[in-house]
Design an enzyme around this catalytic site. Structure first.
Site, PDB file in Angstrom:
ATOM      1  N   GLY A  96      -3.028 -12.080  20.908  1.00 15.51           N
ATOM      2  CA  GLY A  96      -2.688 -12.860  19.721  1.00 15.51           C
ATOM      3  C   GLY A  96      -1.409 -13.655  19.756  1.00 15.51           C
ATOM      4  O   GLY A  96      -1.192 -14.506  18.894  1.00 15.51           O
ATOM      5  N   CYS A 117     -22.949 -37.544  20.724  1.00 14.00           N
ATOM      6  CA  CYS A 117     -23.495 -38.168  19.520  1.00 14.00           C
ATOM      7  C   CYS A 117     -23.194 -37.360  18.252  1.00 14.00           C
ATOM      8  O   CYS A 117     -24.111 -36.902  17.576  1.00 14.00           O
ATOM      9  CB  CYS A 117     -24.999 -38.307  19.681  1.00 14.00           C
ATOM     10  SG  CYS A 117     -25.742 -36.696  19.945  1.00 14.00           S
ATOM     11  N   GLU A 118     -21.945 -37.150  17.976  1.00 13.58           N
ATOM     12  CA  GLU A 118     -21.529 -36.413  16.778  1.00 13.58           C
ATOM     13  C   GLU A 118     -20.241 -37.042  16.273  1.00 13.58           C
ATOM     14  O   GLU A 118     -19.342 -37.328  17.077  1.00 13.58           O
ATOM     15  CB  GLU A 118     -21.164 -34.949  17.123  1.00 13.58           C
ATOM     16  CG  GLU A 118     -22.217 -34.135  17.763  1.00 13.58           C
ATOM     17  CD  GLU A 118     -22.980 -33.256  16.782  1.00 13.58           C
ATOM     18  OE1 GLU A 118     -22.572 -33.162  15.607  1.00 13.58           O
ATOM     19  OE2 GLU A 118     -23.979 -32.676  17.220  1.00 13.58           O
ATOM     20  N   GLU A 142      -3.306  -7.205  25.201  1.00 12.69           N
ATOM     21  CA  GLU A 142      -4.453  -8.019  25.666  1.00 12.69           C
ATOM     22  C   GLU A 142      -4.236  -9.515  25.442  1.00 12.69           C
ATOM     23  O   GLU A 142      -4.971 -10.144  24.679  1.00 12.69           O
ATOM     24  CB  GLU A 142      -5.711  -7.617  24.892  1.00 12.69           C
ATOM     25  CG  GLU A 142      -6.063  -6.168  24.924  1.00 12.69           C
ATOM     26  CD  GLU A 142      -7.170  -5.821  23.923  1.00 12.69           C
ATOM     27  OE1 GLU A 142      -7.487  -6.642  23.032  1.00 12.69           O
ATOM     28  OE2 GLU A 142      -7.707  -4.731  24.037  1.00 12.69           O
ATOM     29  N   PRO A 143      -3.237 -10.099  26.054  1.00  9.51           N
ATOM     30  CA  PRO A 143      -2.975 -11.513  25.808  1.00  9.51           C
ATOM     31  C   PRO A 143      -3.953 -12.422  26.544  1.00  9.51           C
ATOM     32  O   PRO A 143      -4.318 -12.149  27.697  1.00  9.51           O
ATOM     33  CB  PRO A 143      -1.570 -11.689  26.384  1.00  9.51           C
ATOM     34  CG  PRO A 143      -1.533 -10.708  27.504  1.00  9.51           C
ATOM     35  CD  PRO A 143      -2.366  -9.537  27.088  1.00  9.51           C
ATOM     36  N   GLY A 144      -4.368 -13.461  25.880  1.00 11.86           N
ATOM     37  CA  GLY A 144      -5.199 -14.465  26.539  1.00 11.86           C
ATOM     38  C   GLY A 144      -4.449 -15.778  26.545  1.00 11.86           C
ATOM     39  O   GLY A 144      -3.906 -16.221  27.552  1.00 11.86           O
ATOM     40  N   ARG A 145      -4.354 -16.358  25.351  1.00 13.98           N
ATOM     41  CA  ARG A 145      -3.728 -17.676  25.190  1.00 13.98           C
ATOM     42  C   ARG A 145      -2.304 -17.720  25.744  1.00 13.98           C
ATOM     43  O   ARG A 145      -1.915 -18.678  26.398  1.00 13.98           O
ATOM     44  CB  ARG A 145      -3.719 -18.010  23.693  1.00 13.98           C
ATOM     45  CG  ARG A 145      -3.347 -19.424  23.358  1.00 13.98           C
ATOM     46  CD  ARG A 145      -3.169 -19.580  21.852  1.00 13.98           C
ATOM     47  NE  ARG A 145      -4.164 -18.909  21.066  1.00 13.98           N
ATOM     48  CZ  ARG A 145      -5.239 -19.495  20.536  1.00 13.98           C
ATOM     49  NH1 ARG A 145      -5.449 -20.773  20.718  1.00 13.98           N
ATOM     50  NH2 ARG A 145      -6.103 -18.796  19.823  1.00 13.98           N
TER      51      ARG A 145
HETATM   52  N1  LLP Z   1      -8.157  -8.991  22.203  1.00  8.49           N
HETATM   53  C1  LLP Z   1      -9.168  -9.151  21.329  1.00  8.49           C
HETATM   54  C2  LLP Z   1      -9.881  -7.971  20.841  1.00  8.49           C
HETATM   55  C3  LLP Z   1      -9.542 -10.434  20.916  1.00  8.49           C
HETATM   56  O1  LLP Z   1     -10.528 -10.591  20.053  1.00  8.49           O
HETATM   57  C4  LLP Z   1      -8.846 -11.561  21.431  1.00  8.49           C
HETATM   58  C5  LLP Z   1      -9.227 -12.920  21.039  1.00  8.49           C
HETATM   59  C6  LLP Z   1      -7.801 -11.344  22.335  1.00  8.49           C
HETATM   60  C7  LLP Z   1      -7.475 -10.040  22.691  1.00  8.49           C
HETATM   61  C8  LLP Z   1      -6.996 -12.465  22.929  1.00  8.49           C
HETATM   62  O2  LLP Z   1      -6.352 -13.187  21.965  1.00  8.49           O
HETATM   63  P1  LLP Z   1      -5.254 -14.273  22.371  1.00  8.49           P
HETATM   64  O3  LLP Z   1      -4.104 -13.544  23.038  1.00  8.49           O
HETATM   65  O4  LLP Z   1      -5.874 -15.247  23.290  1.00  8.49           O
HETATM   66  O5  LLP Z   1      -4.851 -14.888  21.083  1.00  8.49           O
HETATM   67  N2  LLP Z   1     -11.438 -19.578  20.402  1.00  8.49           N
HETATM   68  C9  LLP Z   1     -10.262 -19.396  19.593  1.00  8.49           C
HETATM   69  C10 LLP Z   1      -9.602 -18.059  19.834  1.00  8.49           C
HETATM   70  C11 LLP Z   1     -10.513 -16.882  19.642  1.00  8.49           C
HETATM   71  C12 LLP Z   1      -9.819 -15.584  19.930  1.00  8.49           C
HETATM   72  C13 LLP Z   1     -10.794 -14.460  19.969  1.00  8.49           C
HETATM   73  N3  LLP Z   1     -10.227 -13.200  20.290  1.00  8.49           N
HETATM   74  C14 LLP Z   1      -9.304 -20.566  19.836  1.00  8.49           C
HETATM   75  O6  LLP Z   1      -9.641 -21.456  20.601  1.00  8.49           O
HETATM   76  O7  LLP Z   1      -8.244 -20.621  19.240  1.00  8.49           O
END
Ligand code: LLP
Length: 403
Positions: free
Chosen positions: A227, A329-330, A261-264
């Protein structure tokens, strides 16, 4: 590092995604370092960018993987993420996915409902195993982010409330086939305020202490989800060290490993989407810059009205307001509306920043458009990490059924 978008366009054509792998390493290390006062595991959220080379790169740095489908678990295993660093979350796991996760013997399954817990127990029994589980608790705090990426309120589908969680831990403790090892909470994505996180981790840590003292359930993993936000525009970010300190402060009296659990945060700013100008046109007094990339390649502007910084390469003069749009086409097929850009010409390159997370992974083949190439740059060297899809790739699973 400065990436030469033009050179890459000549070599790989457009559109493409390019990721700065050194930046990914830097982000990973920053977070890992922030938690160094305790045992910690950074499990990268594979959904943000699941390219095998990206996951492999992070595995080499020591990262685990947070997965939301068995497909993502298999990606992680394939590139060498150790099974004891893999977590499987998600509100709707199928029996087959649960079974496979148990057979792979991953670190833990994050369970999100009582019904799921019973299924996991049943599957584990059939396989004669003890399933390591953690329970995703929904702390009912408002993360103050976009409603589509908010997950920690009871109105969201994620996790269970505190009372339900307690019942589930009691059930798990009694079950021969369940081993409750962790607790999990993820309140939302692109968080830019620390206060909701603090509120959430304190609620969860209280529950952990309560489980320990009242029920003699001692958890080993405290998973704070992902997050952490990044800069797309001019956001003020949460300081990584303050974030870690807030989590660590909540854990007084507990000997527990922190999982994050970082993604972004790890990949978001590492990536750029590069597209080229096809045409300009003016409808009435509205100027459009039409590019070869589209919403099927990078959906975030269309889906969330998300801002991504856009620049025309090597041009800065003669700016006027325009919409940057793709060929799909949107009317929702736009990358930006009402932004100031210089006058462009056919083949000018446009960079769309902060596209490393939820860019390629949310791409589709809408309008029979092949997914674009993905490129890594590491130590000044570029390399292809996913080929551009061809028409033949797109029809491969249909062709044999033609009559
Ligand atoms: N852990 C869980 C359980 C999650 O649901 C998520 C993201 C993460 C970790 C990683 O979150 P992050 O660190 O990346 O914020 N498609 C959307 C974001 C959807 C996030 C879904 N869950 C966007 O493009 O902003």
């Amino acid at each position: 590092m400065k990436i030469n978008f033009k050179e890459l366009a000549n070599k790989y054509q457009t559109p493409y995604y390019v990721y700065d792998f050194d930046d990914i390493t830097k982000q990973y290390n920053e977070l890992k370092d922030a938690f160094k006062a305790r045992k910690s595991l950074i499990s990268y959220a594979v959904k943000a960018n699941s390219n095998l080379s990206v996951v492999q790169h992070l595995a080499k740095q020591g990262a685990g993987a947070d997965c939301v489908s068995i497909g993502e678990v298999k990606r992680a295993l394939k590139v060498g993420v150790p099974k004891y660093k893999i977590i499987f979350s998600g509100v709707g796991k199928t029996d087959d996915e649960i079974r496979q996760a148990l057979e792979f013997d991953i670190l833990m399954i994050n369970v999100e409902s009582e019904a799921e817990l019973r299924r996991v127990a049943l599957m584990a029994k059939e396989l004669n195993k003890e399933a390591r589980i953690s329970i995703r608790v929904n702390p009912n705090v408002d993360p103050k982010t976009h409603p589509y990426i908010s997950t920690g309120l009871h109105e969201n589908k994620f996790g269970v409330d505190l009372d339900t969680a307690k019942r589930m831990y009691i059930f798990a403790k009694k079950s021969e086939n369940l081993d409750p090892v962790g607790i999990h909470c993820h309140i939302g994505s692109q968080l830019t305020e620390l206060e909701p996180i603090k509120e959430a981790v304190n609620i969860i840590a209280d529950l952990v202490r309560n489980l320990k003292s009242a029920l003699k359930i001692e958890l080993k993993f405290f998973d704070v989800g992902g997050g952490l936000g990044i800069v797309y525009d001019n956001e003020t970010l949460i300081d990584t060290y303050k974030y870690a300190q807030t989590v660590l402060d909540s854990l007084f009296g507990l000997d527990i490993t922190v999982v994050c659990e970082p993604g972004r945060f790890i990949v978001g700013n590492s990536g750029t989407f590069v597209t080229k100008v096809l045409y300009e046109k003016v409808n009435g007094d509205k100027r459009f810059v039409i590019v070869d990339g589209a919403m099927n390649d990078l959906l975030r502007p269309a889906l969330y009205d998300a801002y991504h910084k856009i620049e025309v390469l090597d041009k800065s003069d003669d700016k006027s307001e325009c919409n940057v749009v793709g060929p799909v086409c949107e009317s929702g097929d736009f990358f930006a509306k009402n932004i100031e850009l210089p006058k462009t010409e056919h083949n000018d390159l446009i960079s769309i920043a902060s596209a490393g997370a939820y860019g390629f992974t949310m791409a589709s083949n809408y309008n029979t458009r092949g997914k674009v190439a993905e490129i890594a740059v590491e130590n000044g060297q570029d390399r292809l990490i996913r080929k551009r899809e061809t028409f033949e790739d797109l029809i491969a699973l249909e062709e044999e059924y033609l009559q």
